[in-house]
Design an enzyme around this catalytic site. Structure first.
Site, PDB file in Angstrom:
ATOM      1  CG  ASP A  57      -7.224  -6.117   5.305  1.00  7.42           C
ATOM      2  OD1 ASP A  57      -6.558  -5.400   6.066  1.00  7.42           O
ATOM      3  OD2 ASP A  57      -7.189  -5.990   4.059  1.00  7.42           O
ATOM      4  CB  SER A  99      10.834  -0.435   5.184  1.00  9.96           C
ATOM      5  OG  SER A  99       9.726  -1.269   4.977  1.00  9.96           O
ATOM      6  NE  ARG A 100      10.078  -5.859   9.329  1.00 13.99           N
ATOM      7  CZ  ARG A 100       9.174  -6.799   9.505  1.00 13.99           C
ATOM      8  NH1 ARG A 100       9.140  -7.454  10.635  1.00 13.99           N
ATOM      9  NH2 ARG A 100       8.307  -7.089   8.557  1.00 13.99           N
ATOM     10  CE  LYS A 115      -8.370  -1.517   5.775  1.00 10.91           C
ATOM     11  NZ  LYS A 115      -8.118  -2.655   4.829  1.00 10.91           N
ATOM     12  CB  ILE A 149      -1.021  -0.004   1.177  1.00 11.11           C
ATOM     13  CG1 ILE A 149      -2.137   1.002   0.921  1.00 11.11           C
ATOM     14  CG2 ILE A 149      -0.358   0.251   2.510  1.00 11.11           C
ATOM     15  CD1 ILE A 149      -2.949   0.730  -0.321  1.00 11.11           C
TER      16      ILE A 149
HETATM   17  P1  NAP Z   1       2.256  -5.646   3.262  1.00 12.21           P
HETATM   18  O1  NAP Z   1       2.772  -5.218   1.937  1.00 12.21           O
HETATM   19  O2  NAP Z   1       2.182  -7.093   3.579  1.00 12.21           O
HETATM   20  O3  NAP Z   1       3.034  -4.957   4.477  1.00 12.21           O
HETATM   21  C1  NAP Z   1       3.550  -3.641   4.434  1.00 12.21           C
HETATM   22  C2  NAP Z   1       4.959  -3.612   4.993  1.00 12.21           C
HETATM   23  O4  NAP Z   1       4.892  -3.578   6.423  1.00 12.21           O
HETATM   24  C3  NAP Z   1       5.793  -4.830   4.665  1.00 12.21           C
HETATM   25  O5  NAP Z   1       6.370  -4.696   3.390  1.00 12.21           O
HETATM   26  C4  NAP Z   1       6.816  -4.844   5.779  1.00 12.21           C
HETATM   27  O6  NAP Z   1       7.942  -4.065   5.408  1.00 12.21           O
HETATM   28  C5  NAP Z   1       6.081  -4.177   6.927  1.00 12.21           C
HETATM   29  N1  NAP Z   1       5.708  -5.207   7.894  1.00 12.21           N
HETATM   30  C6  NAP Z   1       5.052  -6.359   7.669  1.00 12.21           C
HETATM   31  N2  NAP Z   1       4.873  -7.048   8.809  1.00 12.21           N
HETATM   32  C7  NAP Z   1       5.428  -6.317   9.758  1.00 12.21           C
HETATM   33  C8  NAP Z   1       5.600  -6.502  11.133  1.00 12.21           C
HETATM   34  N3  NAP Z   1       5.107  -7.582  11.761  1.00 12.21           N
HETATM   35  N4  NAP Z   1       6.246  -5.566  11.826  1.00 12.21           N
HETATM   36  C9  NAP Z   1       6.718  -4.460  11.208  1.00 12.21           C
HETATM   37  N5  NAP Z   1       6.586  -4.224   9.895  1.00 12.21           N
HETATM   38  C10 NAP Z   1       5.955  -5.147   9.188  1.00 12.21           C
HETATM   39  O7  NAP Z   1       0.802  -5.069   3.515  1.00 12.21           O
HETATM   40  P2  NAP Z   1      -0.023  -3.950   2.753  1.00 12.21           P
HETATM   41  O8  NAP Z   1      -0.903  -4.601   1.762  1.00 12.21           O
HETATM   42  O9  NAP Z   1       0.843  -2.827   2.323  1.00 12.21           O
HETATM   43  O10 NAP Z   1      -0.987  -3.511   3.959  1.00 12.21           O
HETATM   44  C11 NAP Z   1      -0.523  -2.729   5.041  1.00 12.21           C
HETATM   45  C12 NAP Z   1      -1.714  -2.036   5.669  1.00 12.21           C
HETATM   46  O11 NAP Z   1      -2.371  -1.256   4.663  1.00 12.21           O
HETATM   47  C13 NAP Z   1      -2.768  -3.007   6.213  1.00 12.21           C
HETATM   48  O12 NAP Z   1      -3.301  -2.533   7.416  1.00 12.21           O
HETATM   49  C14 NAP Z   1      -3.846  -3.022   5.125  1.00 12.21           C
HETATM   50  O13 NAP Z   1      -5.128  -3.271   5.648  1.00 12.21           O
HETATM   51  C15 NAP Z   1      -3.748  -1.596   4.611  1.00 12.21           C
HETATM   52  N6  NAP Z   1      -4.234  -1.467   3.228  1.00 12.21           N
HETATM   53  C16 NAP Z   1      -3.783  -2.307   2.247  1.00 12.21           C
HETATM   54  C17 NAP Z   1      -4.304  -2.196   0.963  1.00 12.21           C
HETATM   55  C18 NAP Z   1      -3.843  -3.071  -0.177  1.00 12.21           C
HETATM   56  O14 NAP Z   1      -4.413  -2.988  -1.273  1.00 12.21           O
HETATM   57  N7  NAP Z   1      -2.816  -3.881  -0.011  1.00 12.21           N
HETATM   58  C19 NAP Z   1      -5.286  -1.241   0.692  1.00 12.21           C
HETATM   59  C20 NAP Z   1      -5.672  -0.375   1.689  1.00 12.21           C
HETATM   60  C21 NAP Z   1      -5.133  -0.500   2.959  1.00 12.21           C
HETATM   61  P3  NAP Z   1       9.404  -4.445   5.952  1.00 12.21           P
HETATM   62  O15 NAP Z   1       9.514  -5.951   5.998  1.00 12.21           O
HETATM   63  O16 NAP Z   1      10.329  -3.821   4.961  1.00 12.21           O
HETATM   64  O17 NAP Z   1       9.497  -3.841   7.319  1.00 12.21           O
END
Ligand code: NAP
Length: 318
Positions: A168, A36-37, A90, A14
């Site tokens: 979610d 970011s890690r 969110k 996101i």
């Molecule tokens: P994601 O790509 O799986 O995670 C985002 C980043 O957060 C990961 O690349 C990771 O980066 C870091 N991360 C993951 N687990 C972690 C942990 N346990 N502790 C610390 N950092 C962690 O997820 P995403 O789809 O972007 O979603 C993230 C948030 O945005 C969620 O709450 C989701 O509901 C919301 N969202 C997502 C979308 C969508 O379309 N994907 C749309 C709207 C809102 P590092 O490993 O580099 O730290």
């Protein structure tokens, strides 16, 4: 006024798809760092931990937290304690209480906290709210059905406690419903379907009641293949309103009334700048409260195990 020095934390899907382009297009913000890690952002200072970033760059005024909800509270609390303004993706946290704690920290430190609900910024949501304000509402039916393998491939956190499973995306529908209805609703029953190998539901059927006998039903399902639906239908004394495509389109009695280009994240950043300039916070927990209620009141059904790779199912439990 000089642009707000902003940092982003959790550079994943996101952050790349929405936050970085929305920040780049908004003159009120200047992206100065990322934490970011395992990922980085070009053209800014990069860190592997948010605390390290905030220690090294006291000039950072605001942070946008884009990691999964289970990992947000500690970092948000640290940033708010340092007086930084915080935007939360969110859902705003893994529990209601932790987000209430953050709201208190923001107030105590003179910082702005924004619990974002991006779907509320879909273009037809405000026209729908305006139209419904004048009408007598009889019932609401939400159908939010998508293919988890397409939209959340390999996202293990989403199946863990606090990841919310099908809520979610479902919470996006609840964020719209709680915005467009001119009255509050409360959950009366729910059925949550948990795959036998997962800690979060893959489907949920919810029923809510309103103050004048209005019935609100919501069906969330992640097993949808083929056409995906993100629709909300509302029966009123003056016709049927349908908000479709996640809030992008509005039709009344089958006639299209509003259809505009998607601009949810630009809208979120306009609002974040406004909150910071006014030294205000925006923390509406009603969508998350409905999800918490569903976990509290819902009947749990066990359904077939879920594997990201359908072929893995035959290889035994993961
Ligand atoms: P994601 O790509 O799986 O995670 C985002 C980043 O957060 C990961 O690349 C990771 O980066 C870091 N991360 C993951 N687990 C972690 C942990 N346990 N502790 C610390 N950092 C962690 O997820 P995403 O789809 O972007 O979603 C993230 C948030 O945005 C969620 O709450 C989701 O509901 C919301 N969202 C997502 C979308 C969508 O379309 N994907 C749309 C709207 C809102 P590092 O490993 O580099 O730290």
């Amino acid at each position: 006024m000089s642009p707000i020095a902003l940092a982003i934390v959790g550079v994943g899907k996101i952050a790349r798809d929405q936050h970085l382009p929305a920040i780049a297009a908004n003159p009120d913000f200047r992206l100065v760092a990322a934490a970011s890690r395992s990922a980085s952002v070009e053209g800014v200072r990069n860190f592997t931990a948010a605390g390290e970033m905030l220690d090294a760059m006291p000039e950072i005024e605001a942070v946008a937290l884009c990691m999964p909800p289970q990992a947000r509270h500690t970092i948000a609390a640290d940033a708010l304690s340092r007086g930084k303004h915080v935007m939360l993706e969110k859902p705003p946290g893994a529990t209601l209480s932790e987000v209430e704690h953050l709201a208190g920290l923001a107030a105590a430190n003179g910082a702005s906290l924004q619990a974002t609900w991006h779907s509320r910024y879909a273009p037809a949501v405000e026209p729908a709210r305006q139209w419904l304000k004048e009408r007598r509402i009889r019932s609401v039916a939400v159908s939010w059905k998508e293919d988890v393998r397409h939209w959340h491939p390999g996202q293990d956190w989403i199946w863990e406690p606090g990841g919310l499973g099908v809520f979610d995306p479902g919470i996006n529908a609840l964020s719209i419903v709680t915005r467009i209805l001119p009255f509050p609703v409360w959950l009366t029953s729910a059925e949550l379907s948990f795959p036998e190998n997962r800690a979060a539901p893959i489907a949920a059927d919810l029923a809510f009641a309103g103050p004048h006998g209005e019935a609100v039903e919501a069906a969330f399902d992640w097993r949808q293949t083929g056409p995906q639906t993100w629709d909300i239908g509302v029966e009123t004394d003056a016709g049927r309103l349908v908000l479709s495509s996640g809030g992008a389109r509005l039709a009344i009695d089958g006639e299209m009334r509003s259809e505009a280009a998607e601009a949810e994240y630009p809208g979120l950043y306009v609002r974040f700048a406004e909150l910071i300039h006014r030294r205000e916070s925006d923390v509406d927990l009603s969508p998350l409260r409905h999800v918490a209620d569903a976990f509290m009141l819902g009947r749990r059904l066990q359904v077939e195990a879920f594997f990201d790779d359908p072929a893995a199912g035959s290889a035994g439990p993961r």
